[in-house]
Enzyme design. Structure first.
Site, PDB file in Angstrom:
ATOM      1  N   CYS A 181       2.940  -7.125   1.805  1.00 51.40           N
ATOM      2  CA  CYS A 181       1.976  -6.494   2.693  1.00 51.40           C
ATOM      3  C   CYS A 181       1.206  -7.591   3.425  1.00 51.40           C
ATOM      4  CB  CYS A 181       1.033  -5.645   1.840  1.00 51.40           C
ATOM      5  SG  CYS A 181      -0.343  -4.942   2.755  1.00 51.40           S
ATOM      6  N   ASN A 182       1.278  -7.565   4.749  1.00 54.28           N
ATOM      7  CA  ASN A 182       0.555  -8.574   5.545  1.00 54.28           C
ATOM      8  C   ASN A 182      -0.950  -8.433   5.370  1.00 54.28           C
ATOM      9  OD1 ASN A 182       2.638  -9.763   7.849  1.00 54.28           O
ATOM     10  ND2 ASN A 182       3.195  -7.730   7.124  1.00 54.28           N
ATOM     11  N   THR A 183      -1.415  -7.185   5.267  1.00 51.33           N
ATOM     12  CA  THR A 183      -2.855  -6.954   5.165  1.00 51.33           C
ATOM     13  C   THR A 183      -3.395  -7.558   3.871  1.00 51.33           C
ATOM     14  OG1 THR A 183      -2.464  -4.867   6.329  1.00 51.33           O
ATOM     15  CG2 THR A 183      -4.624  -5.158   5.314  1.00 51.33           C
ATOM     16  N   SER A 222       0.826  -1.207   0.000  1.00 49.17           N
ATOM     17  CA  SER A 222       0.000   0.000   0.000  1.00 49.17           C
ATOM     18  C   SER A 222       0.859   1.256   0.000  1.00 49.17           C
ATOM     19  CB  SER A 222      -0.881   0.003   1.245  1.00 49.17           C
ATOM     20  OG  SER A 222      -0.049   0.054   2.395  1.00 49.17           O
ATOM     21  N   CYS A 278       3.285  -6.052  10.139  1.00 47.41           N
ATOM     22  CA  CYS A 278       2.994  -5.097   9.057  1.00 47.41           C
ATOM     23  C   CYS A 278       4.345  -4.650   8.537  1.00 47.41           C
ATOM     24  CB  CYS A 278       2.200  -3.915   9.598  1.00 47.41           C
ATOM     25  SG  CYS A 278       2.102  -2.504   8.461  1.00 47.41           S
ATOM     26  N   THR A 279       4.523  -4.671   7.231  1.00 44.71           N
ATOM     27  CA  THR A 279       5.856  -4.385   6.683  1.00 44.71           C
ATOM     28  C   THR A 279       6.314  -2.945   6.983  1.00 44.71           C
ATOM     29  OG1 THR A 279       4.798  -3.973   4.528  1.00 44.71           O
ATOM     30  CG2 THR A 279       5.781  -6.143   4.885  1.00 44.71           C
ATOM     31  N   HIS A 280       5.360  -2.037   7.168  1.00 42.56           N
ATOM     32  CA  HIS A 280       5.749  -0.673   7.543  1.00 42.56           C
ATOM     33  C   HIS A 280       6.511  -0.641   8.869  1.00 42.56           C
ATOM     34  CE1 HIS A 280       2.890   0.684   4.470  1.00 42.56           C
ATOM     35  NE2 HIS A 280       3.355   1.914   4.629  1.00 42.56           N
TER      36      HIS A 280
HETATM   37  N1  DGL Z   1       2.295  -2.557   4.902  1.00 45.78           N
HETATM   38  C1  DGL Z   1       1.021  -3.149   5.080  1.00 45.78           C
HETATM   39  C2  DGL Z   1       1.082  -4.465   5.860  1.00 45.78           C
HETATM   40  O1  DGL Z   1       2.096  -5.131   5.875  1.00 45.78           O
HETATM   41  C3  DGL Z   1      -0.143  -2.359   5.598  1.00 45.78           C
HETATM   42  C4  DGL Z   1      -0.191  -0.920   5.579  1.00 45.78           C
HETATM   43  C5  DGL Z   1      -1.584  -0.378   5.372  1.00 45.78           C
HETATM   44  O2  DGL Z   1      -2.416  -0.372   6.289  1.00 45.78           O
HETATM   45  O3  DGL Z   1      -1.821   0.046   4.261  1.00 45.78           O
HETATM   46  O4  DGL Z   1       0.093  -4.861   6.439  1.00 45.78           O
END
Ligand code: DGL
Length: 278
Positions: free
Chosen positions: A74-76, A12, A184-186
């Protein structure tokens, strides 16, 4: 499929750059094509269907551009809809899920905290993951809804982010967690602050290198590793001759600043506008 074709990676926003960095480190002569879907972020507050539409849109363009594999960084997105995406596209699709399994193995107290987006923690895929690997461990879920926008703003060491991290982490520690999963990768970009707040006795579980290794394994299995550009000199220096291309559905000036902070100077990447990221 040409072995010199690029690897498509998307998220994202900038979180997936932590995965792209691991891929770059492990596979230095693969070309990367990265999509930051910043115009549709955060995924963590969208429905599974919305997220799937974005995954499908981006993957359609990446495959049309000729990528040989796709990493859903992205985990989501992975927990929301990777099974649907895999059913739709024949190429290797690698996802990233919260590292519940390694966390349970690492925990001595038997209490593990998972930091992730609200969406990830609500998905049936995450429930299945926890059921499969929790065993006797207590797995405490901690949604972190406000974190992604602050990380997108590169405010990694701000007072704001530290206060927010404390509010998420301290209740987990109070319940005996000795292992925290960055789901979450962030969050990889604030891993140092998380470790600092949690203290030296708490293990932090990240998954980006495991994802890069899984990508390497899948490419090798399909005989898709790129060997064309390797020279011993480049390998020794750990540098890359590969060309990395980045797209965003958000603001290109902002993404350029983010890339210069997290990837390298402006001459190390191409940032393009393309319908891939509409
Ligand atoms: N980087 C995303 C993850 O790993 C999520 C960030 C978002 O909420 O967009 O879940």
């Amino acid at each position: 499929m040409a072995n010199s074709a690029a690897i498509g990676i998307f998220d994202s926003g900038i979180g997936g750059l932590s995965v792209a960095r691991a891929v770059r480190e492990l596979l230095p002569n693969e070309s990367l094509m990265y999509v930051a879907d910043s115009g549709h972020a955060p995924y963590g507050e969208k429905t599974d269907d919305y997220i799937y539409q974005r995954m499908d849109h981006i993957t359609r363009h990446l495959t049309a551009a000729g990528v040989k594999a796709v990493v859903v960084a992205c985990n989501t997105a992975t927990t929301a809809a990777i099974a649907r995406l895999r059913a739709q596209y024949p190429l290797p699709i690698i996802g990233v899920e919260p590292g519940v399994k390694p966390a349970v193995l690492a925990s001595k107290s038997g209490v593990v905290g998972v930091l992730a987006t609200p969406r990830t923690l609500l998905t049936p895929a995450f429930a299945t993951l926890t059921q499969r690997y929790a065993g006797q461990a207590k797995v405490i879920l901690q949604p972190c809804p406000q974190l992604v926008p602050l990380i997108e703003a590169l405010a990694f060491n701000s007072d704001n982010i530290r206060a927010l991290l404390k509010s998420y982490i301290q209740p987990l520690l109070a319940q005996g967690a000795d292992t925290l999963v960055l789901g979450c990768t962030h969050y990889n970009f604030v891993a140092d602050s998380i470790a600092d707040i949690a203290g030296p006795d708490v293990s932090i579980i990240r998954t980006e290198m495991a994802v890069a290794r899984e990508l390497q394994r899948r490419l090798a299995e399909a005989d898709l590793i790129n060997t064309d550009l390797i020279t011993p000199d480049l390998m020794n220096k750990g540098t890359s001759k590969a060309t990395d291309i980045f797209y965003t559905s958000g603001n290109t000036d902002i993404f350029s600043t983010q890339l210069q902070c997290l990837w390298g100077s402006a001459d190390t990447f191409s940032l393009l506008q393309h319908p891939i990221a509409d």
